[in-house]
Write an enzyme that holds these catalytic residues in place. Structure first.
Site, PDB file in Angstrom:
ATOM      1  N   GLU A 176      -8.494  -6.788   3.979  1.00 31.53           N
ATOM      2  CA  GLU A 176      -8.103  -6.973   2.562  1.00 31.53           C
ATOM      3  C   GLU A 176      -9.214  -7.657   1.768  1.00 31.53           C
ATOM      4  OE1 GLU A 176      -4.223  -8.878   2.555  1.00 31.53           O
ATOM      5  OE2 GLU A 176      -3.245  -6.938   2.790  1.00 31.53           O
ATOM      6  N   GLU A 374      -1.057  -1.699   7.455  1.00 31.86           N
ATOM      7  CA  GLU A 374      -0.029  -2.724   7.238  1.00 31.86           C
ATOM      8  C   GLU A 374       0.978  -2.193   6.237  1.00 31.86           C
ATOM      9  OE1 GLU A 374      -1.158  -6.720   6.147  1.00 31.86           O
ATOM     10  OE2 GLU A 374      -2.986  -6.621   7.371  1.00 31.86           O
TER      11      GLU A 374
END
Ligand code: BGP
Length: 476
Positions: A176, A374
């Site tokens: 991320e 995710e």
């Protein structure tokens, strides 16, 4: 095609610091996650100056995967996992981050862990840096504001690529990486880049500089991987929260477009190997003088990723306002509530259709294989007196997202490699440090205050997901 490809990578995802514990075992050094206390919804985790006695640091022990991984992987195998996404704690391999030689005990731990996965035919999918860089690199070098970190990261990457090249094919560089677009708060800059800001410091250019060094490090790691073994596949990892305009007013639309530019340019650099023009123009308008060399540009161009890994939990919405004539996006101010979607107990907007939109957005922009690494529903689970957890809400959330994912593949033609729902076993929340924000198919008996037996038990969603994998999501 009638559904997902036959070799679709169904699995689950975690990160070392959120489940391993054993924070001082096997020669491990202190990571940035080790100096973050527990918070709660609306209460930020405190970032302390080193480890302070008497404070509650939930990542220190986490769910003790370090000692219990064999039993946990057995449960993953029972669910039918084809792959398991975790990260390598950088501090197990290079405890301080700047050593010349790696720590053999740390390397051996991941050898054993990967062997255990492979024993069941579970393919490890590995993130190199998932919110757990060595804390020493923060105190001695100022984190990723320092160019020297490129060298340390590339050394770490080279060591683990070499060591595990025959056990691990799929890798991601920085988890991320684009969270730090939200540079006004402390969490993302610290967890992404080990950045601690000085009072009054202009945060934004510091974030761009740190991100630049990370992108160069990522590109160099890709090059190193190809030299070591061309079969390795290296991806980026982007937190995807598509940003919708609150209305169809043209200024709201432009605001949303600018917001997407400001949050997702990282993907352009990873995939296309160069900065988008809109961002260079923005740097010029704001007068940001960044250290970007010709050598860096060449490294970026030569180290483009093989696939795009991304997380998806929610969508955002934004709106133009009169006090922002340039329609600049500031994540701490520019987001508004979307009246068309529900929210989780932690305020995350639940939007399965946004996943189909995101898959299409990535595919239309980049035409690279995509991997949803995710997705999941953090919720408070209640254990019945017989020990069961009836997490129908989690099944509903995941089923709705998988249905949309299927439409993106079957109807829209997106190339999707796999799906690894987040926190396949309950673990420490990254954002809040809580245990009670649970995502797992497997319940872990541990509470926010650290009490509990650590016993594992399957929730209702366990057999549901087992069936999804078995049928390749044929009957959702
Ligand atoms: C992502 C992170 C994970 C993870 C997940 C859920 O941002 O990559 O590490 O924890 O979100 O977030 P949280 O734990 O805050 O609920």
């Amino acid at each position: 095609m009638s559904g997902f490809k036959a070799n679709f990578m169904w699995g689950g995802a975690v990160a070392a610091h959120q489940l391993e514990g054993g924070w001082q075992e096997g020669g491990k050094g202190v990571s940035v996650a080790d100096v973050m206390t527990a918070g709660a919804h609306g209460v930020a985790r405190e970032i302390t100056d080193g480890v302070i006695a008497g404070k509650n640091y939930p990542n220190h022990d986490a769910i003790d995967f370090y000692h219990r991984y064999k039993d946990d992987i057995k449960l993953f195998a029972e669910m039918g996992f084809k792959c398991f996404r975790t990260s390598i704690a950088w501090t197990r391999i290079f405890p301080l981050g700047d050593e010349a030689q790696p720590n053999e005990a740390g390397l051996q731990f991941y050898d054993d862990l990967f062997d255990e996965c492979l024993k069941y035919g579970i393919e490890p999918v590995i993130t190199l840096s998932h919110f757990e860089m060595p804390y020493h690199l923060v105190t001695e070098y100022g984190g990723w504001r320092n160019r020297k970190l490129i060298e340390f990261f590339v050394r770490f990457a080279g060591v683990v690529f070499t060591r595990y090249q025959h056990k691990v094919k799929y890798w991601m560089t920085f988890n991320e990486i684009n969270n730090q677009a939200n540079y006004h708060e402390d969490f993302a800059p610290f967890t992404n880049s080990g950045l601690k800001y000085q009072p009054g410091e202009d945060r934004e250019p510091v974030m761009y500089q740190a991100a630049h060094y990370e992108l160069v490090a990522s590109a160099l790691a890709v090059k190193v991987a190809r030299e070591i073994n061309p079969a390795l596949q290296i991806g980026c990892m982007i937190a995807m929260c598509p940003i919708y305009p609150l209305t169809c007013a043209p200024d709201d639309m432009m605001m949303a477009m600018n917001a997407m530019h400001r949050r997702y340019w990282f993907t352009d650099v990873h995939v296309r190997g160069k900065y988008p023009r809109h961002l260079l123009n923005y740097f010029a308008r704001r007068g940001f003088k960044l250290d970007i060399t010709e050598e860096d540009r060449q490294a970026l161009a030569e180290g483009c990723v093989d696939y795009i890994g991304f997380s998806y939990y929610m969508s955002f919405a934004t709106q133009a306002t009169a006090d922002n004539p340039e329609l600049d996006y500031d994540e701490s101010k520019s987001l508004v509530s979307n009246p068309y979607v529900q929210k989780s107990d932690w305020g995350w907007q639940i939007d399965p259709v946004g996943l189909r939109y995101s898959l299409n957005w990535f595919w239309d922009h980049y035409q690279l294989p995509l991997f949803i690494v995710e997705n999941g529903f953090g919720a408070i689970d209640v254990r019945e007196s017989d020990g069961t957890v009836n997490d129908q809400y989690r099944i509903d959330y995941l089923a709705a997202h998988i249905r949309e994912m299927k439409k993106a593949v079957v109807e829209d033609g997106v190339d999707l490699m796999g799906y690894t729902p987040w926190g396949c076993i309950d673990l420490v929340s990254a954002g809040t440090g809580e245990m009670k924000k649970r995502y797992g198919f497997i319940y872990v008996d541990k509470n926010n205050d650290g009490s509990g037996t650590l016993a594992r038990s399957p929730k209702k969603s366990f057999s549901w997901y087992q069936n999804v994998i078995q049928t390749n999501a044929e009957y959702l």
